[in-house]
Scaffold this motif. Structure first.
Motif, PDB file in Angstrom:
ATOM      1  N   PHE A  59       0.834  -1.197   0.000  1.00  0.00           N
ATOM      2  CA  PHE A  59       0.000   0.000   0.000  1.00  0.00           C
ATOM      3  C   PHE A  59       0.873   1.252   0.000  1.00  0.00           C
ATOM      4  O   PHE A  59       1.946   1.282   0.599  1.00  0.00           O
ATOM      5  CB  PHE A  59      -0.900   0.033   1.243  1.00  0.00           C
ATOM      6  CG  PHE A  59      -1.892  -1.079   1.298  1.00  0.00           C
ATOM      7  CD1 PHE A  59      -1.572  -2.273   1.925  1.00  0.00           C
ATOM      8  CD2 PHE A  59      -3.128  -0.956   0.700  1.00  0.00           C
ATOM      9  CE1 PHE A  59      -2.474  -3.319   1.965  1.00  0.00           C
ATOM     10  CE2 PHE A  59      -4.043  -1.995   0.737  1.00  0.00           C
ATOM     11  CZ  PHE A  59      -3.708  -3.185   1.373  1.00  0.00           C
ATOM     12  N   ALA A  60       0.373   2.288  -0.628  1.00  0.00           N
ATOM     13  CA  ALA A  60       1.020   3.584  -0.530  1.00  0.00           C
ATOM     14  C   ALA A  60       0.894   4.077   0.912  1.00  0.00           C
ATOM     15  O   ALA A  60      -0.097   3.800   1.595  1.00  0.00           O
ATOM     16  CB  ALA A  60       0.353   4.577  -1.480  1.00  0.00           C
ATOM     17  N   GLU A  61       1.902   4.825   1.369  1.00  0.00           N
ATOM     18  CA  GLU A  61       1.886   5.313   2.740  1.00  0.00           C
ATOM     19  C   GLU A  61       0.639   6.135   3.039  1.00  0.00           C
ATOM     20  O   GLU A  61       0.106   6.090   4.145  1.00  0.00           O
ATOM     21  CB  GLU A  61       3.140   6.154   2.998  1.00  0.00           C
ATOM     22  CG  GLU A  61       4.421   5.341   3.141  1.00  0.00           C
ATOM     23  CD  GLU A  61       4.398   4.443   4.367  1.00  0.00           C
ATOM     24  OE1 GLU A  61       4.954   3.324   4.295  1.00  0.00           O
ATOM     25  OE2 GLU A  61       3.821   4.844   5.396  1.00  0.00           O
ATOM     26  N   SER A  62       0.179   6.861   2.054  1.00  0.00           N
ATOM     27  CA  SER A  62      -0.954   7.769   2.256  1.00  0.00           C
ATOM     28  C   SER A  62      -2.263   7.042   2.513  1.00  0.00           C
ATOM     29  O   SER A  62      -3.223   7.658   2.988  1.00  0.00           O
ATOM     30  CB  SER A  62      -1.108   8.685   1.040  1.00  0.00           C
ATOM     31  OG  SER A  62      -1.327   7.917  -0.128  1.00  0.00           O
ATOM     32  N   VAL A  63      -2.320   5.737   2.213  1.00  0.00           N
ATOM     33  CA  VAL A  63      -3.582   5.004   2.383  1.00  0.00           C
ATOM     34  C   VAL A  63      -3.475   3.861   3.380  1.00  0.00           C
ATOM     35  O   VAL A  63      -4.484   3.193   3.663  1.00  0.00           O
ATOM     36  CB  VAL A  63      -4.119   4.471   1.037  1.00  0.00           C
ATOM     37  CG1 VAL A  63      -4.218   5.600   0.020  1.00  0.00           C
ATOM     38  CG2 VAL A  63      -3.259   3.327   0.505  1.00  0.00           C
ATOM     39  N   LYS A  64      -2.282   3.625   3.892  1.00  0.00           N
ATOM     40  CA  LYS A  64      -2.107   2.520   4.847  1.00  0.00           C
ATOM     41  C   LYS A  64      -3.033   2.695   6.035  1.00  0.00           C
ATOM     42  O   LYS A  64      -3.160   3.781   6.587  1.00  0.00           O
ATOM     43  CB  LYS A  64      -0.653   2.463   5.315  1.00  0.00           C
ATOM     44  CG  LYS A  64       0.267   1.721   4.376  1.00  0.00           C
ATOM     45  CD  LYS A  64       1.667   1.610   4.962  1.00  0.00           C
ATOM     46  CE  LYS A  64       2.595   0.862   4.021  1.00  0.00           C
ATOM     47  NZ  LYS A  64       3.971   0.781   4.548  1.00  0.00           N
ATOM     48  N   GLY A  65      -3.679   1.598   6.425  1.00  0.00           N
ATOM     49  CA  GLY A  65      -4.596   1.637   7.551  1.00  0.00           C
ATOM     50  C   GLY A  65      -5.996   2.083   7.172  1.00  0.00           C
ATOM     51  O   GLY A  65      -6.921   1.966   7.976  1.00  0.00           O
ATOM     52  N   ARG A  66      -6.163   2.604   5.954  1.00  0.00           N
ATOM     53  CA  ARG A  66      -7.487   3.068   5.507  1.00  0.00           C
ATOM     54  C   ARG A  66      -8.028   2.242   4.342  1.00  0.00           C
ATOM     55  O   ARG A  66      -9.236   2.031   4.245  1.00  0.00           O
ATOM     56  CB  ARG A  66      -7.408   4.538   5.083  1.00  0.00           C
ATOM     57  CG  ARG A  66      -6.954   5.481   6.180  1.00  0.00           C
ATOM     58  CD  ARG A  66      -7.103   6.935   5.759  1.00  0.00           C
ATOM     59  NE  ARG A  66      -6.275   7.276   4.616  1.00  0.00           N
ATOM     60  CZ  ARG A  66      -6.759   7.782   3.467  1.00  0.00           C
ATOM     61  NH1 ARG A  66      -8.057   7.998   3.324  1.00  0.00           N
ATOM     62  NH2 ARG A  66      -5.941   8.088   2.484  1.00  0.00           N
ATOM     63  N   PHE A  67      -7.148   1.790   3.464  1.00  0.00           N
ATOM     64  CA  PHE A  67      -7.564   1.038   2.284  1.00  0.00           C
ATOM     65  C   PHE A  67      -7.156  -0.425   2.431  1.00  0.00           C
ATOM     66  O   PHE A  67      -6.119  -0.749   3.017  1.00  0.00           O
ATOM     67  CB  PHE A  67      -6.892   1.589   1.032  1.00  0.00           C
ATOM     68  CG  PHE A  67      -7.385   2.940   0.585  1.00  0.00           C
ATOM     69  CD1 PHE A  67      -8.173   3.746   1.388  1.00  0.00           C
ATOM     70  CD2 PHE A  67      -7.037   3.419  -0.674  1.00  0.00           C
ATOM     71  CE1 PHE A  67      -8.608   4.991   0.969  1.00  0.00           C
ATOM     72  CE2 PHE A  67      -7.466   4.658  -1.112  1.00  0.00           C
ATOM     73  CZ  PHE A  67      -8.244   5.449  -0.282  1.00  0.00           C
ATOM     74  N   THR A  68      -7.974  -1.298   1.855  1.00  0.00           N
ATOM     75  CA  THR A  68      -7.679  -2.727   1.829  1.00  0.00           C
ATOM     76  C   THR A  68      -7.893  -3.244   0.419  1.00  0.00           C
ATOM     77  O   THR A  68      -8.900  -2.912  -0.218  1.00  0.00           O
ATOM     78  CB  THR A  68      -8.598  -3.489   2.793  1.00  0.00           C
ATOM     79  OG1 THR A  68      -8.453  -2.960   4.111  1.00  0.00           O
ATOM     80  CG2 THR A  68      -8.258  -4.973   2.802  1.00  0.00           C
ATOM     81  N   ILE A  69      -6.964  -4.061  -0.059  1.00  0.00           N
ATOM     82  CA  ILE A  69      -7.103  -4.689  -1.368  1.00  0.00           C
ATOM     83  C   ILE A  69      -7.368  -6.169  -1.152  1.00  0.00           C
ATOM     84  O   ILE A  69      -6.767  -6.800  -0.281  1.00  0.00           O
ATOM     85  CB  ILE A  69      -5.853  -4.460  -2.247  1.00  0.00           C
ATOM     86  CG1 ILE A  69      -6.073  -4.982  -3.660  1.00  0.00           C
ATOM     87  CG2 ILE A  69      -4.609  -5.078  -1.622  1.00  0.00           C
ATOM     88  CD1 ILE A  69      -4.955  -4.594  -4.638  1.00  0.00           C
TER      89      ILE A  69
END
Length: 126
Positions: A59-69
């Motif tokens: 994950f990109a740092e900007s979305v870690k903890g917020r986005f899941t693939i």
């Protein structure tokens, strides 16, 4: 011929959630690498999340903890669950696919991907 069709984009207020889907057609190779990218006008395409053939994710740092693939192999569908959305997440989102060497880790590099969907717009308002 591999085809990717995204859906699930839309408009949401900051703090909200969206789930993007990417239906995958025309392949039988289980060792497929997939990714989600986003792009805003005048900027380069950014790798947001990626999943390797063995299930490893990045994950990109900007979305870690917020986005899941995630992916549902039975349904040939890739997902991007986006929570705690921010105005800066506003972009056109694209899914992508590639057949890479099995030893490769997940890739968020656009040049690694051969197949692309048409994109789905995500707009987050403050």
């Amino acid at each position: 011929q591999v085809q990717l069709v995204e859906s699930g984009g839309g408009s949401v207020q900051a703090g909200g959630s969206l789930r993007l889907s990417c239906a995958i057609f025309g392949y039988t190779n289980s060792n497929v690498y997939m990714g989600w990218f986003r792009q805003t006008p005048g900027k380069e395409r950014e790798g947001v999340a990626a999943i390797a053939g063995d299930g490893r994710t990045s994950f990109a740092e900007s979305v870690k903890g917020r986005f899941t693939i995630s992916q549902d192999n039975a349904k040939n569908t890739l997902y991007l669950q986006m929570n705690s959305l921010r105005p800066e997440d506003t972009a056109m989102y694209y899914c992508s696919a590639a057949f890479l060497a099995p030893w490769r880790g997940p890739s968020r590099t656009a040049a690694d991907y051969k197949y692309w969907g048409q994109g789905t717009q995500v707009t987050v308002s403050s």
